[in-house]
Enzyme design. Structure first.
Site, PDB file in Angstrom:
ATOM      1  N   GLU A  68      -8.834  15.116 -33.490  1.00 22.67           N
ATOM      2  CA  GLU A  68      -7.759  14.999 -34.494  1.00 22.67           C
ATOM      3  C   GLU A  68      -6.507  14.309 -33.963  1.00 22.67           C
ATOM      4  O   GLU A  68      -5.376  14.725 -34.262  1.00 22.67           O
ATOM      5  CB  GLU A  68      -7.413  16.372 -35.066  1.00 22.67           C
ATOM      6  CG  GLU A  68      -8.516  16.956 -35.919  1.00 22.67           C
ATOM      7  CD  GLU A  68      -8.125  18.238 -36.651  1.00 22.67           C
ATOM      8  OE1 GLU A  68      -6.984  18.717 -36.465  1.00 22.67           O
ATOM      9  OE2 GLU A  68      -8.966  18.769 -37.397  1.00 22.67           O
ATOM     10  N   GLU A 105     -16.183  19.208 -38.296  1.00 22.52           N
ATOM     11  CA  GLU A 105     -15.449  20.394 -38.748  1.00 22.52           C
ATOM     12  C   GLU A 105     -15.488  20.423 -40.267  1.00 22.52           C
ATOM     13  O   GLU A 105     -15.016  19.482 -40.917  1.00 22.52           O
ATOM     14  CB  GLU A 105     -14.003  20.415 -38.268  1.00 22.52           C
ATOM     15  CG  GLU A 105     -13.813  20.688 -36.796  1.00 22.52           C
ATOM     16  CD  GLU A 105     -12.351  20.899 -36.416  1.00 22.52           C
ATOM     17  OE1 GLU A 105     -11.585  21.459 -37.241  1.00 22.52           O
ATOM     18  OE2 GLU A 105     -11.976  20.506 -35.291  1.00 22.52           O
TER      19      GLU A 105
END
Length: 513
Positions: free
Chosen positions: A173, A292
């Site tokens: 991320e 995710e």
């Protein structure tokens, strides 16, 4: 009553079922590791501190690959802290979740645990505060047989044989301003490219996942993927996707349709990958790791269980409770539809990891010194992971519509299916999004003949009609799978009636027609 007709043709398939599609995620966050999978002193812990009651549930859930050790955590992590004698490992502040990391559990422990659980390791490297050299060293430590500084250190630390980790994430991320070591797309793309090259010089067999957008709402979504892949297309095998969903303000209808957003998100990333491939005249195919995904009720940015913003009153704690959502019937149906979406895109989404495995927004819950149990979302994952075998079928679905505020009219019945020719079965997965109406479903087979219904199970609202029913420590079996009664064959057509707000798995015995 709503109605749906589904046509299945044996010649219209999408891809072989990617076994890595049924992955999970263990992060050093909250109680996922400590008192989750690892709790020395627990009555059911083995000699290594692994909770055997949790291990049994993990094996029943059936994940095939588990991503580790993060997540936001990895962007500030020194992997060297988690190897060597436990008593000599340093205690560190983890800025990602404002906790103290004891490092009592590290790489060796996770590899051993993964062996017990029967899962493949998906290892993430820190590209937030660290870079090429540290990533290269970790591959040497984990995968090189011996005779070098890092591989011999592994051997001295008790692992004579290499870990043989094939799958690696190049950070986490890093498009997000919340991430330790946040970078622009150009900064990350160049770092990912050079790190990938260095890691492959140590072990050419590894597969690499570049960081994609943290969610579809990111202002850089699309341009991030394009820029990163323009730099690193030839060096990576996958680009990642992350997405979390929740019910907003009691709008259950829109929540039940969130797989529409997941479908669109995947399609957008596929289009971007293929645009870079065409523009760069690349021959290889980069695919997607949706590493995710889940339902996550993000209730606030600075609450006791959401320490995104650190206030002066917050204390540094060891493995506090963080985002331990209790999942209800509605959540389970939504999770079922997310799994349908992943299957429908199985030709390009080759890896997917539900986040996380235990306690932290997880299908499995445990208590320190106490029991472990299955949450409602455990059931669709467990059944699809077990039953989805062979080829993914391309379905033609005609369904009644249900209105939603966010997505307009959507199909009342959402579906996915697989065909295992060797076993002679079709596994059909169905969700009824209607909150009030039962769903009448007819399934026509072409090129295949159904000879019987092998099994039929459904997850739906308990008898008291509460769609928010959940499994908790004091009532661990309130929500689960029960037999689907109204199902059968009528002149070769499968007919089933789905209760309102339900998810079902039906297995048919079939032969070639």
């Amino acid at each position: 009553m709503t109605h749906a007709r589904i046509a299945i043709d044996r010649d219209f398939t999408i891809a072989d079922v990617p076994r890595r599609l049924f992955g999970s995620f263990v992060e050093h966050m909250g109680r996922c590791v400590y008192t989750g999978i690892y709790e020395p002193g627990h009555p059911q812990a083995d000699e290594r501190g692994f909770r055997t009651d949790v291990l049994e549930l993990v094996r029943e859930l059936g994940p095939t690959v588990v991503r580790y050790p993060g997540g936001n955590f990895v962007s500030g992590y020194r992997w060297e802290d988690g190897v060597g004698p436990v008593g000599e490992r340093p205690r560190r502040l983890d800025g990602a979740w404002h906790t103290i990391e004891t490092n009592a559990f590290g790489l060796h422990e996770f590899v051993d645990w993964a062996g017990e659980a029967g899962v493949e390791v998906m290892e993430a490297v820190n590209l937030g505060t660290r870079g090429v050299e540290e990533a290269r060293a970790l591959v040497e430590y984990a995968n090189h047989p011996g005779g070098t500084a890092w591989s011999d250190l592994r051997r001295r630390n008790g692992a004579a044989d290499p870990f043989g980790i094939t799958l690696w994430c190049l950070g986490n991320e890093l498009d997000g301003p919340w991430q330790i070591g946040h970078k622009t797309a150009h900064e990350y793309g160049r770092l990912a490219q050079e790190t990938a090259k260095a890691m492959r010089l140590v072990d050419p067999s590894i597969e690499l996942v570049a960081v994609g957008s943290s969610n579809r709402q990111m202002p850089t979504f699309g341009t991030w993927e394009h820029t990163v892949l323009t730099h690193a297309y030839d060096e990576v095998d996958y680009i990642s996707m992350h997405a979390y969903y929740q019910e907003h303000d009691g709008d259950a209808a829109s929540f039940l349709a969130e797989a529409v957003d997941m479908d669109a998100f995947i399609d957008g990333v596929v289009a971007t990958i293929d645009a870079v491939k065409a523009a760069g005249k690349h021959r290889k195919q980069v695919d997607i790791s949706f590493d995710e995904w889940n339902v996550w009720y993000q209730r606030g940015l600075d609450t006791d269980d959401q320490p995104h913003i650190v206030s002066a009153s917050k204390q540094w704690r060891e493995h506090p409770r963080l985002i331990e959502d209790a999942y209800n019937v509605t959540d389970a149906v939504v999770v079922g539809t997310f799994l349908h979406s992943l299957l429908r895109h199985g030709d390009r989404v080759r890896i997917a990891n539900q986040a996380q495995l235990v306690n932290v927004i997880a299908p499995i819950r445990s208590e320190e010194g106490g029991p472990a149990w299955r949450q409602s979302i455990f059931w669709p994952f467990a059944r699809i992971a077990k039953l989805a075998q062979g080829r993914i079928l391309r379905l033609a679905v005609e369904s009644s519509q249900v209105p939603t505020a966010r997505f307009g009219d959507v199909d009342a019945v959402d579906a996915a299916a697989t065909w295992d020719e060797e076993a002679g079965t079709i596994s059909l997965f169905l969700a009824n999004r209607s909150l009030a109406e039962a769903g009448d479903v007819a399934v026509d087979l072409r090129g295949l003949a159904a000879t019987g219904v092998r099994s039929a199970e459904v997850l739906t609202v308990p008898g008291d009609g509460d769609r928010l029913s959940a499994n908790v420590e004091t009532d661990q079996e309130r929500v689960g799978l029960v037999p689907l009664r109204d199902v059968g064959l009528d002149d070769g057509t499968l007919r089933a009636t789905l209760p309102p707000l339900s998810w079902a798995a039906v297995v048919l015995d079939v032969r070639r027609a």
